[in-house]
Scaffold this motif. Structure first.
Motif, PDB file in Angstrom:
ATOM      1  N   ALA A   1       0.831  -1.203   0.000  1.00 32.25           N
ATOM      2  CA  ALA A   1       0.000   0.000   0.000  1.00 32.25           C
ATOM      3  C   ALA A   1       0.869   1.257   0.000  1.00 32.25           C
ATOM      4  CB  ALA A   1      -0.923  -0.004   1.215  1.00 32.25           C
ATOM      5  N   ARG A   2       2.026   1.166   0.578  1.00 33.79           N
ATOM      6  CA  ARG A   2       2.929   2.319   0.612  1.00 33.79           C
ATOM      7  C   ARG A   2       3.401   2.689  -0.793  1.00 33.79           C
ATOM      8  NH1 ARG A   2       4.037   6.837   2.995  1.00 33.79           N
ATOM      9  NH2 ARG A   2       6.231   7.328   3.067  1.00 33.79           N
TER      10      ARG A   2
ATOM     11  N   GLU B   1       0.724   4.621  -2.623  1.00 31.90           N
ATOM     12  CA  GLU B   1       0.630   5.991  -2.116  1.00 31.90           C
ATOM     13  C   GLU B   1       1.709   6.865  -2.748  1.00 31.90           C
ATOM     14  OE1 GLU B   1       0.869   5.653   2.093  1.00 31.90           O
ATOM     15  OE2 GLU B   1      -1.141   4.828   2.285  1.00 31.90           O
TER      16      GLU B   1
ATOM     17  N   LEU C   1       0.680   7.570  -6.331  1.00 32.89           N
ATOM     18  CA  LEU C   1      -0.385   8.571  -6.411  1.00 32.89           C
ATOM     19  C   LEU C   1       0.133   9.976  -6.134  1.00 32.89           C
ATOM     20  CD1 LEU C   1      -3.387   6.711  -4.748  1.00 32.89           C
ATOM     21  CD2 LEU C   1      -2.978   7.146  -7.168  1.00 32.89           C
ATOM     22  N   VAL C   2       1.054  10.108  -5.212  1.00 35.55           N
ATOM     23  CA  VAL C   2       1.656  11.422  -4.946  1.00 35.55           C
ATOM     24  C   VAL C   2       2.429  11.895  -6.167  1.00 35.55           C
ATOM     25  CG1 VAL C   2       3.400  12.615  -3.559  1.00 35.55           C
ATOM     26  CG2 VAL C   2       1.697  11.175  -2.446  1.00 35.55           C
TER      27      VAL C   2
ATOM     28  N   TYR D   1      -9.047   5.842  -4.391  1.00 35.75           N
ATOM     29  CA  TYR D   1      -9.739   6.339  -3.201  1.00 35.75           C
ATOM     30  C   TYR D   1     -11.062   5.589  -2.993  1.00 35.75           C
ATOM     31  CZ  TYR D   1     -12.194   9.481  -0.062  1.00 35.75           C
ATOM     32  OH  TYR D   1     -12.903   9.997   0.980  1.00 35.75           O
TER      33      TYR D   1
ATOM     34  N   GLU E   1      -8.427  -0.527  -0.227  1.00 33.63           N
ATOM     35  CA  GLU E   1      -7.371  -1.537  -0.316  1.00 33.63           C
ATOM     36  C   GLU E   1      -7.657  -2.590  -1.391  1.00 33.63           C
ATOM     37  OE1 GLU E   1      -4.473  -1.651   1.364  1.00 33.63           O
ATOM     38  OE2 GLU E   1      -4.977   0.292   2.209  1.00 33.63           O
TER      39      GLU E   1
END
Length: 87
Positions: free
Chosen positions: A2-3, A6, A9-10, A55, A59
């Protein structure tokens, strides 16, 4: 795992911010700038849909859709630059 998404996405959001700034600096009269703007806007909409998808799904997102979206962004931007949209 999941990291990693993220971070991706950033990075996509930062690319979207850069593209938005570039759109504001283009001259709407020149055809090459119109081509660039169309590519930037299309890529920006795909980024928005990817962020919304992750979003919304939480998960349970599919990594294949994220990869397909990033591939589509690369394809659009490469076609824009191959068409002659570079200033």
């Amino acid at each position: 795992m999941a990291r990693g998404i993220e971070v991706a996405l950033v990075i996509l959001l930062l690319v979207q911010i850069i593209m938005t700034v570039l759109i504001w600096t283009l001259n709407p009269i020149l055809v090459s700038h119109q081509t660039l703007a169309a590519g930037y806007i299309a890529s920006s909409l795909i980024i928005l849909s990817l962020v919304t998808y992750v979003y919304y799904r939480g998960e349970e997102y599919d990594q294949e859709w994220i990869a397909a979206g990033i591939g589509m962004i690369v394809l659009i931007m490469s076609l824009v630059y191959l068409k002659g949209g570079v200033v």
